[in-house]
Design a protein around this motif. Structure first.
Motif, PDB file in Angstrom:
ATOM      1  N   ARG A  73       1.016  -1.283  -0.310  1.00  0.00           N
ATOM      2  CA  ARG A  73      -0.090  -0.142  -0.003  1.00  0.00           C
ATOM      3  C   ARG A  73       0.804   1.309   0.054  1.00  0.00           C
ATOM      4  N   SER A  74       0.819   2.144  -0.463  1.00  0.00           N
ATOM      5  CA  SER A  74       1.774   3.316  -1.065  1.00  0.00           C
ATOM      6  C   SER A  74       1.390   4.217   0.129  1.00  0.00           C
ATOM      7  N   ILE A  75       2.044   4.743   0.597  1.00  0.00           N
ATOM      8  CA  ILE A  75       2.227   6.285   1.191  1.00  0.00           C
ATOM      9  C   ILE A  75       2.400   7.102   1.146  1.00  0.00           C
ATOM     10  N   ARG A  76       2.088   8.250   1.331  1.00  0.00           N
ATOM     11  CA  ARG A  76       2.625   9.802   0.936  1.00  0.00           C
ATOM     12  C   ARG A  76       3.687   9.732   2.269  1.00  0.00           C
ATOM     13  N   THR A  77       4.875  10.349   1.399  1.00  0.00           N
ATOM     14  CA  THR A  77       5.796  10.679   2.978  1.00  0.00           C
ATOM     15  C   THR A  77       6.437  11.654   2.550  1.00  0.00           C
ATOM     16  N   ASP A  78       7.175  12.662   3.601  1.00  0.00           N
ATOM     17  CA  ASP A  78       8.552  13.238   2.380  1.00  0.00           C
ATOM     18  C   ASP A  78       9.953  13.247   2.803  1.00  0.00           C
ATOM     19  N   SER A  79       9.597  11.978   3.547  1.00  0.00           N
ATOM     20  CA  SER A  79      11.186  11.589   3.131  1.00  0.00           C
ATOM     21  C   SER A  79      11.412  10.208   3.628  1.00  0.00           C
ATOM     22  N   ILE A  80      12.279   9.219   4.865  1.00  0.00           N
ATOM     23  CA  ILE A  80      12.253   7.990   5.508  1.00  0.00           C
ATOM     24  C   ILE A  80      12.917   7.938   6.935  1.00  0.00           C
ATOM     25  N   GLY A  81      12.478   9.140   6.914  1.00  0.00           N
ATOM     26  CA  GLY A  81      12.423   9.158   8.425  1.00  0.00           C
ATOM     27  C   GLY A  81      13.524   9.091   9.404  1.00  0.00           C
ATOM     28  N   THR A  82      13.518   7.455  10.008  1.00  0.00           N
ATOM     29  CA  THR A  82      14.528   7.649  11.293  1.00  0.00           C
ATOM     30  C   THR A  82      15.501   6.487  10.116  1.00  0.00           C
ATOM     31  N   TRP A  83      15.526   6.804   9.199  1.00  0.00           N
ATOM     32  CA  TRP A  83      16.198   5.731   8.441  1.00  0.00           C
ATOM     33  C   TRP A  83      17.747   6.665   7.365  1.00  0.00           C
ATOM     34  N   LYS A  84      16.950   7.404   7.104  1.00  0.00           N
ATOM     35  CA  LYS A  84      17.700   8.747   6.611  1.00  0.00           C
ATOM     36  C   LYS A  84      19.226   9.077   8.144  1.00  0.00           C
ATOM     37  N   LEU A  85      18.120   9.194   9.788  1.00  0.00           N
ATOM     38  CA  LEU A  85      19.132   9.335  10.601  1.00  0.00           C
ATOM     39  C   LEU A  85      20.411   8.600  11.241  1.00  0.00           C
ATOM     40  N   LEU A  86      19.861   7.243  11.057  1.00  0.00           N
ATOM     41  CA  LEU A  86      20.709   6.285  11.235  1.00  0.00           C
ATOM     42  C   LEU A  86      21.487   6.006   9.628  1.00  0.00           C
ATOM     43  N   MET A  87      21.848   6.495   8.916  1.00  0.00           N
ATOM     44  CA  MET A  87      22.318   7.037   7.009  1.00  0.00           C
ATOM     45  C   MET A  87      24.119   7.629   7.692  1.00  0.00           C
ATOM     46  N   LYS A  88      23.344   9.204   7.932  1.00  0.00           N
ATOM     47  CA  LYS A  88      23.846   9.880   8.553  1.00  0.00           C
ATOM     48  C   LYS A  88      24.571   9.751   9.270  1.00  0.00           C
ATOM     49  N   CYS A  89      24.466   9.106  10.275  1.00  0.00           N
ATOM     50  CA  CYS A  89      25.288   8.586  11.750  1.00  0.00           C
ATOM     51  C   CYS A  89      26.369   7.945  10.973  1.00  0.00           C
ATOM     52  N   ILE A  90      26.307   6.587   9.791  1.00  0.00           N
ATOM     53  CA  ILE A  90      27.368   5.571   9.994  1.00  0.00           C
ATOM     54  C   ILE A  90      28.053   6.646   8.476  1.00  0.00           C
ATOM     55  N   ILE A  91      27.340   7.734   7.773  1.00  0.00           N
ATOM     56  CA  ILE A  91      28.533   8.041   7.025  1.00  0.00           C
ATOM     57  C   ILE A  91      29.289   9.252   7.328  1.00  0.00           C
ATOM     58  N   TRP A  92      29.002   9.640   8.842  1.00  0.00           N
ATOM     59  CA  TRP A  92      29.945  10.807   9.936  1.00  0.00           C
ATOM     60  C   TRP A  92      30.592  10.102  10.455  1.00  0.00           C
ATOM     61  N   GLY A  93      30.236   8.672  11.258  1.00  0.00           N
ATOM     62  CA  GLY A  93      31.381   7.833  11.775  1.00  0.00           C
ATOM     63  C   GLY A  93      31.899   7.456  11.194  1.00  0.00           C
ATOM     64  N   SER A  94      32.007   7.195   9.094  1.00  0.00           N
ATOM     65  CA  SER A  94      32.802   6.674   8.614  1.00  0.00           C
ATOM     66  C   SER A  94      34.235   6.810   8.564  1.00  0.00           C
ATOM     67  N   ALA A  95      33.881   8.154   8.979  1.00  0.00           N
ATOM     68  CA  ALA A  95      35.330   9.193   8.397  1.00  0.00           C
ATOM     69  C   ALA A  95      36.807   8.812  10.227  1.00  0.00           C
ATOM     70  N   LEU A  96      35.590   8.456  11.159  1.00  0.00           N
ATOM     71  CA  LEU A  96      36.291   8.628  12.099  1.00  0.00           C
ATOM     72  C   LEU A  96      37.056   6.914  12.248  1.00  0.00           C
ATOM     73  N   THR A  97      36.460   5.924  11.254  1.00  0.00           N
ATOM     74  CA  THR A  97      36.786   5.082  11.699  1.00  0.00           C
ATOM     75  C   THR A  97      38.008   4.414  10.535  1.00  0.00           C
ATOM     76  N   ASN A  98      37.306   5.144   9.445  1.00  0.00           N
ATOM     77  CA  ASN A  98      38.539   4.824   8.402  1.00  0.00           C
ATOM     78  C   ASN A  98      39.901   5.774   8.506  1.00  0.00           C
ATOM     79  N   CYS A  99      39.609   6.906   9.168  1.00  0.00           N
ATOM     80  CA  CYS A  99      41.387   7.377   9.985  1.00  0.00           C
ATOM     81  C   CYS A  99      41.733   6.496  10.896  1.00  0.00           C
TER      82      CYS A  99
END
Length: 367
Positions: A221-247
């Motif tokens: 069932r299709s639901i109109r929404t403006d973003s993916i919600g908490t998934w986007k926040l977790l993606m940001k945490c992984i991306i910003w955390g990758s700077a520290l882990t790779n260093c």
């Protein structure tokens, strides 16, 4: 790193025998070396299924006021558990063992095997189950057919079979993409090729999910929404955390920092383990955190310079809002005009209606 006098904390002789030459987990074999990885992926998959039930039950007991709060709590629980399952071995090899070779080998094996596992579990197995289920249903419908025509029977059997399909698990697809993003970004310096393999795997899975939505599962069932919600926040945490882990991998696990600052390290030729020269370790740590801060600042500048919405899209959206407001004003103006016209017509009818005097015997008079 571990000398002959110091045993490894996770060394078990009964299990180490299985990795010797000719045994079931022979590391020198071309195919037996993958058995521990396959076993690891299967164990993690079973643990995730078990914890899925536990997380759903715990979230249900929390009794959230809204569906959004319930989903966000469930997303956080399942992601933390599955991320721990997926990354704990890699983190151990990267920051405790500090062995880039073992880290790269484990990452390549786990990432590739998990990718093929997703394609088999999500596409091949549902297809086989659906084929067998459709054949049984068609045979049963043919035996029960009486006065109905052949075309009607085929259409009804097809509709019934489609209605009995399994629901599409959108939650699991989001979670798997998030775990894959962690493989690609958190340990990018150990396995740079993972990004290209992920692009190819996602293209294949994209077509497989399209086929699964149309042929295997019920249409969601299709639901109109403006973003993916908490998934986007977790993606940001992984991306910003990758700077520290790779260093950290760049500085402590691999020999890349050693090539830049050879005078600050001491290398044990027998084990390959490196340590800091007394008095120079803080130079290395300061350089590592300086590189990490440069990466973070660069990311922030990119976020500030590059708009989240392209300019042409923003203009089209403004134009659409303007046209919508103009149309709504026209509708409101026409409604107001119609209302005034109706009021005028009512007043004219009342003006021509005779009025009866309240007292006396006088006859009817006009207004």
């Amino acid at each position: 790193r571990w000398s002959q006098d110091t045993d490894h904390p996770f060394y078990y002789p009964m299990l180490a025998v299985l990795a010797e030459e000719g045994n079931v987990f022979d590391a020198a074999s071309h195919w037996k070396c993958f058995l521990p990885v396959i076993l690891h992926v299967l164990v993690v998959m079973c643990m995730n299924k078990l914890y899925r039930r536990i997380a759903e039950k715990l979230t249900e007991w929390e009794n959230h006021e809204t569906t959004l709060g319930h989903e966000n709590s469930l997303i956080l629980k399942r992601f933390l558990f599955e991320a721990f399952d997926a990354y704990v071995i890699l983190i151990y090899l990267a920051f405790f063992e500090k062995d880039i070779t073992k880290l790269r080998g484990e990452l390549v094996s786990v990432f590739n095997v998990d990718t093929f596992r997703r394609l088999i579990v999500e596409c091949a197995i549902p297809l086989v189950l659906q084929r067998f289920g459709e054949d049984k249903h068609i045979n049963a419908a043919t035996r029960k057919k009486t006065d109905a025509t052949e075309s009607d029977a085929e259409n009804s059997s097809r509709l019934v079979s489609e209605a009995k399909r399994d629901e599409y698990e959108q939650f699991d697809d989001y979670l798997e993409m998030l775990i894959q993003l962690g493989y690609v970004t958190l340990f990018a310096s150990a396995y740079p090729l993972a990004a290209f393999i992920a692009i190819f795997a996602n293209l294949v899975e994209y077509r497989a999910d399209t086929w699964k939505l149309s042929r295997v599962c019920l249409r969601p069932r299709s639901i109109r929404t403006d973003s993916i919600g908490t998934w986007k926040l977790l993606m940001k945490c992984i991306i910003w955390g990758s700077a520290l882990t790779n260093c950290l991998i760049f500085c402590f696990t691999s020999r890349q920092m050693y090539q830049w600052m050879p005078d600050a390290f001491l290398i044990d030729e027998t084990s390959g383990h490196k340590t800091f020269v007394p008095g120079k370790g803080w130079y290395v740590v300061l350089t590592m955190f300086g590189i990490e801060r440069v990466l973070v600042v660069t990311g922030l500048l990119i976020m500030l310079i590059v708009p989240s919405i392209p300019e042409d899209v923003a203009q089209m959206e403004e134009r659409r809002q303007f046209v919508r407001e103009q149309q709504s004003q026209k509708i409101r103006g026409s409604d107001a005009l119609k209302k005034r016209m109706d009021e005028g017509a009512t007043a004219s009818i009342d003006f021509g209606r005779p009025v009866v005097a309240e007292s006396g015997n006088s006859g009817p008079t006009s207004k």
